[in-house]
Write an enzyme that holds these catalytic residues in place. Sequence first.
Site, mmCIF file in Angstrom:
data_model
loop_
_atom_site.group_PDB
_atom_site.id
_atom_site.type_symbol
_atom_site.label_atom_id
_atom_site.label_comp_id
_atom_site.label_asym_id
_atom_site.label_seq_id
_atom_site.Cartn_x
_atom_site.Cartn_y
_atom_site.Cartn_z
ATOM 1 N N ASP A 1 17.121 55.741 -0.791
ATOM 2 C CA ASP A 1 18.075 54.764 -1.298
ATOM 3 C C ASP A 1 19.458 55.076 -0.741
ATOM 4 O OD1 ASP A 1 17.705 52.870 -4.137
ATOM 5 O OD2 ASP A 1 19.695 53.105 -3.276
ATOM 6 N N HIS B 1 22.006 54.914 -2.579
ATOM 7 C CA HIS B 1 22.817 55.308 -3.730
ATOM 8 C C HIS B 1 22.600 56.761 -4.142
ATOM 9 C CE1 HIS B 1 22.421 50.887 -4.065
ATOM 10 N NE2 HIS B 1 23.687 50.970 -4.444
ATOM 11 N N SER C 1 28.193 49.052 -6.279
ATOM 12 C CA SER C 1 26.972 49.217 -7.071
ATOM 13 C C SER C 1 26.780 50.652 -7.540
ATOM 14 C CB SER C 1 25.751 48.774 -6.256
ATOM 15 O OG SER C 1 25.717 49.422 -4.999
#
EC number: 2.3.1.-
Length: 391
Positions: free
Chosen positions: A193, A195, A297
Amino acid sequence: MTQSISRPLQYAYIAAFGGLLLGLAGWSLKSVPGFSAAADTPLLNGKLAHAFEAHYDKEFPIKRLGTNLWAALDYTLFHEGRPGVVIGKDGWLFTDEEFKPAPSGQQLEDNWALVRGVQRELNRRGVKLVLAVIPAKARLYPEHIGREQPAALHDSLYQDFLARARAAGIDSPDLLGSLRQAKDNGAVFLRTDTHWSPLGAETVAQRLGAEIRETHLLDVPAQNFVTRVGEERTHKGDLLSFLPLDPLFDELLPRPEQLQQRTTEAAPALPGGQQSGAGDDLFGDSQQPRLALVGTSYSANPRWNFEGALKQALSADLINYAKEGKGPLEPMLELLQDEGFRKDPPQLLVWEFPERYLPMASDLSQFDADWVAQLKASGGRDERLAASRND
């Protein structure tokens, strides 16, 4: 950079894929006799053609399998995915935004001027700014980088920008050291990911909390928060979308990773009805939290629980203005134009800003071009003034 393969292997690659396509095309023709349409379907207005197209899309193997086959060959022979992902070692994936060279050095300067312009505008409104530059995943995990290396631009990007921000009087805690130390306790970024993990988010929140407390940037009565840890669940990283290998070749994908959801809530009230750790008036004369968060995000997605971790680290409630899919600049500029923010600004604003966005262009077309230019100009003016004072 990606290594080239020999010409005979390239020809074999093309021939193998072409043969597969021809075989699948022949196989798909078997589905044609099975097509039927309603008896009253007109022939000349296109409905019959659309009905056949829908049937063929459903039955045509290339439609369903061609993407898988191409991705599998690219992944196994070239160690590549679709544009957007860089394949690392040990099942690690990276966004190519952390590897690309900047189109021009001017974009970094433009972004810096906007950051300075935002700082100037917040100062005018009496809002203290804390800039949280999140180090790139590739910077934190160089041991998992594969053949492709980040462009030279990224070598000192984080430290240079941090030094520049501090020289301009922007509170910018160094988060790199804290995240490196936290790697001993688990992954601070997710393997597949773009993130961070909940641990990475918590680590940054605690570092920011310590910095803000030490510098007395926030002056509100304390409010206690508690974080609950949920069950681990399989998480499909967003970078896997650049490896369209499933369902045929899902065994080639990096192994699944687990994500442990965390949720943070205000501590329960004491028997007398007062919240644990709270004063008589939590936010002074206003019920509006004096702390705000804006960013990407990393802050907006509840999976990482950065908002909750920051509340707990600062013992203060906050308003989260972060948005997904817009980068760090667009939500900030939207916030500056928000009527509620204008009328009742917070005491402190934390701006979460991933490193990879520092040299990237942002779509700011929704904003008045003259207003954006004025922000940049004010930031550039401060920069020139600071430079003249040092001469």
